[in-house]
Scaffold this active site. Structure first.
Site, mmCIF file in Angstrom:
data_model
loop_
_atom_site.group_PDB
_atom_site.id
_atom_site.type_symbol
_atom_site.label_atom_id
_atom_site.label_comp_id
_atom_site.label_asym_id
_atom_site.label_seq_id
_atom_site.Cartn_x
_atom_site.Cartn_y
_atom_site.Cartn_z
ATOM 1 N N GLU A 123 0.970 -1.091 0.060
ATOM 2 C CA GLU A 123 -0.023 -0.003 0.117
ATOM 3 C C GLU A 123 1.015 1.227 -0.062
ATOM 4 O O GLU A 123 2.033 1.250 0.850
ATOM 5 C CB GLU A 123 -0.941 0.025 1.420
ATOM 6 C CG GLU A 123 -1.795 1.132 1.192
ATOM 7 C CD GLU A 123 -2.720 1.228 2.401
ATOM 8 O OE1 GLU A 123 -2.690 0.272 3.324
ATOM 9 O OE2 GLU A 123 -3.664 2.283 2.540
ATOM 10 N N ARG B 167 5.421 -13.140 9.668
ATOM 11 C CA ARG B 167 5.917 -11.791 9.336
ATOM 12 C C ARG B 167 7.278 -11.650 10.110
ATOM 13 O O ARG B 167 7.469 -12.327 11.001
ATOM 14 C CB ARG B 167 4.976 -10.521 9.448
ATOM 15 C CG ARG B 167 4.415 -10.417 11.087
ATOM 16 C CD ARG B 167 3.512 -9.484 10.983
ATOM 17 N NE ARG B 167 3.833 -8.288 10.506
ATOM 18 C CZ ARG B 167 3.067 -7.591 9.756
ATOM 19 N NH1 ARG B 167 2.049 -7.968 8.919
ATOM 20 N NH2 ARG B 167 3.385 -6.229 9.454
ATOM 21 N N LYS C 272 4.072 0.931 10.311
ATOM 22 C CA LYS C 272 4.172 2.096 9.402
ATOM 23 C C LYS C 272 3.435 3.402 10.135
ATOM 24 O O LYS C 272 4.208 4.333 9.842
ATOM 25 C CB LYS C 272 3.536 1.976 8.073
ATOM 26 C CG LYS C 272 4.174 1.063 7.110
ATOM 27 C CD LYS C 272 3.572 1.343 5.633
ATOM 28 C CE LYS C 272 3.227 -0.060 4.725
ATOM 29 N NZ LYS C 272 2.537 0.138 3.784
HETATM 30 P P1 ATP Z 1 -0.197 -1.684 6.960
HETATM 31 O O1 ATP Z 1 -0.414 -1.886 8.311
HETATM 32 O O2 ATP Z 1 -0.363 -0.382 6.769
HETATM 33 O O3 ATP Z 1 -1.273 -2.476 6.163
HETATM 34 P P2 ATP Z 1 1.874 -3.364 6.015
HETATM 35 O O4 ATP Z 1 3.077 -3.478 6.607
HETATM 36 O O5 ATP Z 1 0.778 -4.696 5.958
HETATM 37 O O6 ATP Z 1 1.027 -2.218 6.591
HETATM 38 P P3 ATP Z 1 1.521 -3.418 2.906
HETATM 39 O O7 ATP Z 1 1.986 -2.220 2.327
HETATM 40 O O8 ATP Z 1 0.060 -3.678 3.169
HETATM 41 O O9 ATP Z 1 2.105 -2.903 4.512
HETATM 42 O O10 ATP Z 1 2.529 -4.558 2.964
HETATM 43 C C1 ATP Z 1 2.676 -5.180 1.922
HETATM 44 C C2 ATP Z 1 3.100 -6.586 1.854
HETATM 45 O O11 ATP Z 1 4.414 -6.809 2.823
HETATM 46 C C3 ATP Z 1 2.087 -7.384 2.239
HETATM 47 O O12 ATP Z 1 1.925 -8.715 1.847
HETATM 48 C C4 ATP Z 1 2.443 -7.657 3.743
HETATM 49 O O13 ATP Z 1 1.876 -8.837 4.236
HETATM 50 C C5 ATP Z 1 3.877 -7.641 3.815
HETATM 51 N N1 ATP Z 1 4.576 -7.302 4.860
HETATM 52 C C6 ATP Z 1 4.219 -6.368 5.628
HETATM 53 N N2 ATP Z 1 4.871 -6.192 6.934
HETATM 54 C C7 ATP Z 1 5.542 -7.432 6.785
HETATM 55 C C8 ATP Z 1 6.646 -8.126 7.912
HETATM 56 N N3 ATP Z 1 6.807 -7.351 8.946
HETATM 57 N N4 ATP Z 1 7.323 -9.044 7.606
HETATM 58 C C9 ATP Z 1 7.020 -9.654 6.324
HETATM 59 N N5 ATP Z 1 5.917 -9.203 5.353
HETATM 60 C C10 ATP Z 1 5.335 -8.016 5.570
#
Ligand code: ATP
Ligand code: MG
Length: 569
Positions: free
Chosen positions: A44, A271, A281
């Site tokens: 996002e 994650r 974020k």
């Molecule tokens: P938000 O909480 O704002 O949704 P987010 O960290 O999930 O933030 P996204 O931009 O939706 O951010 O994430 C994009 C991709 O990265 C998603 O598929 C998510 O699963 C993955 N992702 C985000 N944070 C992690 C993490 N800490 N470890 C592994 N993958 C991650």
């Protein structure tokens, strides 16, 4: 084939593969989706990418690479309030820097708004969706709990015509934000809470960075993600474990579209969580907005751009991610593993140079005043044929203040009156004394060098215990050095709930030294993204934002050794 033979071939095929790769390999073996493999990375654009995203990127692009598939970059831009093109640009740059390429497969969830809207209309017509005029609070109250069923909305059974009319008017901007939503009509008693008439669309009147004012309704994640996967031909939608309970809903909506030819499959992994770090974020944005750090790419930030500015390499990040692996269980990873990975990588690639961070002058009293002797310094003993560079040796040099003691304790093998010490790549010198100011601070140290002990000559083989780094006082260049440490003081910084996260910040996460002295070779070669080992001090990189000829600034990537291990024991 016997059963044991069968098992053997299965292990052969899957050995060395993580569990996601095994599932993908099995789907390919079965010829699912016509043998196609297409993953996607779906950020996002509401912030910069961080090391957690790197784990997802390595998975999404890595698995595609491994099995000859493709990986799409899809911006999941369904909430215009928080999203921005600045983030889109940074995300592109960071993925490229990590070494991945999405070719021309750059997509946006917003490109599918028309199809998603059409699908919503179809679901309304089929009696599978309705407009609910209750407040968010009322809807939440009626959700029920995992053990008690929810309550049906009083608007649940309105006519198709009324739903169509209201939904179209929602999108025409006739209603206020929050006044109504479109919900899927599924099952308010489902054991899966996500099935209890989930929200599909809400009203947002903020302009979108790509579609402007065209839309007044925006799809929720659950209604957008699976469908976007399907529209793009994604076969494997790999995400993190928090989406496990969303999977049935993902499949429910996708089924409304999928035909025989292909159906995307969601697979979840754990994650990345890191000690002494927050990866939310929202919190990272707060650090930026409150000016607690120097932007998203502050070298202390766990963002990809911050790590890059700090001096991390893509290889070190990948080797760290490889080390921690992918599992089905949530865990918190030790940041010292990441630090280990960068040390290991920089040890191989960083050019060894001489820089004095806390200088004190040494006069070599028997060395001629005007003489400049060119010494050869090895660029990297870890790398074959890395060559040497010239470092000028003169009568006056600087060494680290800590490397001299007038009255040392036992086992101090650095510079002290009456003892010999080696100056790296130069000579062995004997310390003869020092000068002090009124307060007793050492202002100048005196030595005599032994001309027979020049580095590389037989005389230099003589045993002395200490070796010091130094720079020529007349040839060195001034530099600013930024010594970074962990941004948070607390191991489980992301989990602490009873204290404000500001209280967890490490007050010593940056220390600026403005009068470091560096050898001329380093000054000439101080280009951003170059890596240096300041001998005996640590790994450093020129700051990509602030370092300029005439005002050189170096960021400490990492110390040579893990000093936290000792402190924390
Ligand atoms: P938000 O909480 O704002 O949704 P987010 O960290 O999930 O933030 P996204 O931009 O939706 O951010 O994430 C994009 C991709 O990265 C998603 O598929 C998510 O699963 C993955 N992702 C985000 N944070 C992690 C993490 N800490 N470890 C592994 N993958 C991650
Ligand atoms: Mg997300």
């Amino acid at each position: 084939m016997s059963e044991s033979e069968n098992k053997e071939t299965a292990t052969e095929k899957t050995s060395g593969l993580n569990f996601v790769e095994q599932l993908v390999a099995e789907d390919l073996r079965q010829g699912k989706n016509g043998g196609r493999l297409n993953t996607r990375f779906p950020p996002e654009p509401n912030g910069y990418l961080h090391i957690g995203h790197a784990k997802a990127i390595c998975m999404d692009f890595g698995v595609a690479e491994k099995f000859g598939g493709t990986c799409n970059l899809r911006f999941d831009d369904t909430n215009p309030v928080k999203e921005d093109v600045e983030y889109v640009d940074s995300i592109r740059e960071d993925i490229k820097w990590l070494g991945y390429d999405w070719g021309n497969r750059e997509y946006y969830a917003s490109d599918y708004f028309p199809q998603l809207f059409d699908l919503a209309i179809r679901l309304i017509k089929e009696g599978k969706a309705y407009v609910d005029e209750q407040t968010a609070e009322q809807i939440a109250e009626q959700k029920g709990t995992p053990t008690t069923p929810g309550t049906e909305s009083p608007f649940r059974n309105r006519s198709v015509e009324e739903n169509l009319d209201l939904f179209n008017r929602m999108n025409a901007g006739e209603f206020e934000e929050g006044s109504m939503v479109l919900r899927a009509k599924i099952d308010m008693a489902s054991s899966n809470m996500h099935f209890r008439d989930p929200i599909m669309y809400r009203i947002i009147k903020h302009p979108h960075h790509r579609t402007g004012d065209k839309w007044k309704v925006y799809p929720m994640y659950d209604f957008a993600h699976g469908q976007s996967d399907y529209f793009e031909g994604v076969t494997h939608s790999i995400c993190t474990l928090e989406f496990v309970p969303h999977r049935p809903l993902y499949e429910y909506f996708v089924k409304e579209l999928a035909d025989e030819s292909h159906c995307p499959r969601q697979i979840e992994f754990n994650r990345l969580n890191l000690t002494y770090t927050v990866l939310s974020k929202r919190k990272l944005l707060q650090l930026v907005k409150e000016g607690l750090v120097d932007g998203w790419n502050d070298p202390r930030m766990p963002t990809i751009s911050g790590l890059r500015r700090r001096g991390y390499t893509p290889e070190s990040i990948k080797s760290f991610i490889n080390r921690i692996g992918y599992t089905k269980f949530e865990a918190i990873n030790d940041i010292s593993l990441l630090e280990f990975s960068i040390r290991e990588d920089l040890n191989k690639r960083a050019t060894r140079v001489s820089a004095v961070i806390n200088p004190v002058k040494v006069v070599i009293t028997n060395f001629p005043e005007d003489k400049v002797e060119e010494m050869n310094m090895e660029n990297n003993p870890e790398e074959e044929n890395s060559g040497t560079h010239v470092i000028p040796f003169t009568r006056e040099i600087y060494i680290e203040r800590d490397d001299f003691m007038e009255n040392p304790p036992k086992k101090f093998f650095r510079m002290t009156p009456g003892k010999e010490v080696r100056l790296k790549s130069a000579y062995i010198v004997m310390c003869t004394g020092c000068k002090k100011d009124e307060e007793g601070n050492v202002t100048e140290i005196y030595c005599e060098y032994d001309p027979e002990t020049k580095s590389g000559m037989p005389g230099s083989m003589r045993k002395v215990k200490g070796t010091l780094h130094w720079v020529s006082a007349s040839h060195c260049v001034d530099a600013e050095v930024r010594l970074y440490d962990r941004l948070f003081n607390v191991e489980n910084a992301s989990e602490v709930k009873d204290r404000d996260f500001h209280e967890l910040l490490n007050p010593d996460s940056i220390k600026v030294v403005s009068n470091a002295k560096i050898e001329p070779y380093l000054a000439e070669n101080a280009k951003p993204l170059e890596h240096f080992q300041f001998q005996r001090i640590g790994y450093f990189t020129p700051d990509s934002k602030d370092s300029k000829p005439g005002h050189l600034v170096f960021n400490r990537t990492i110390t040579l050794k893990d000093s936290w291990q000792k402190i924390n024991k």
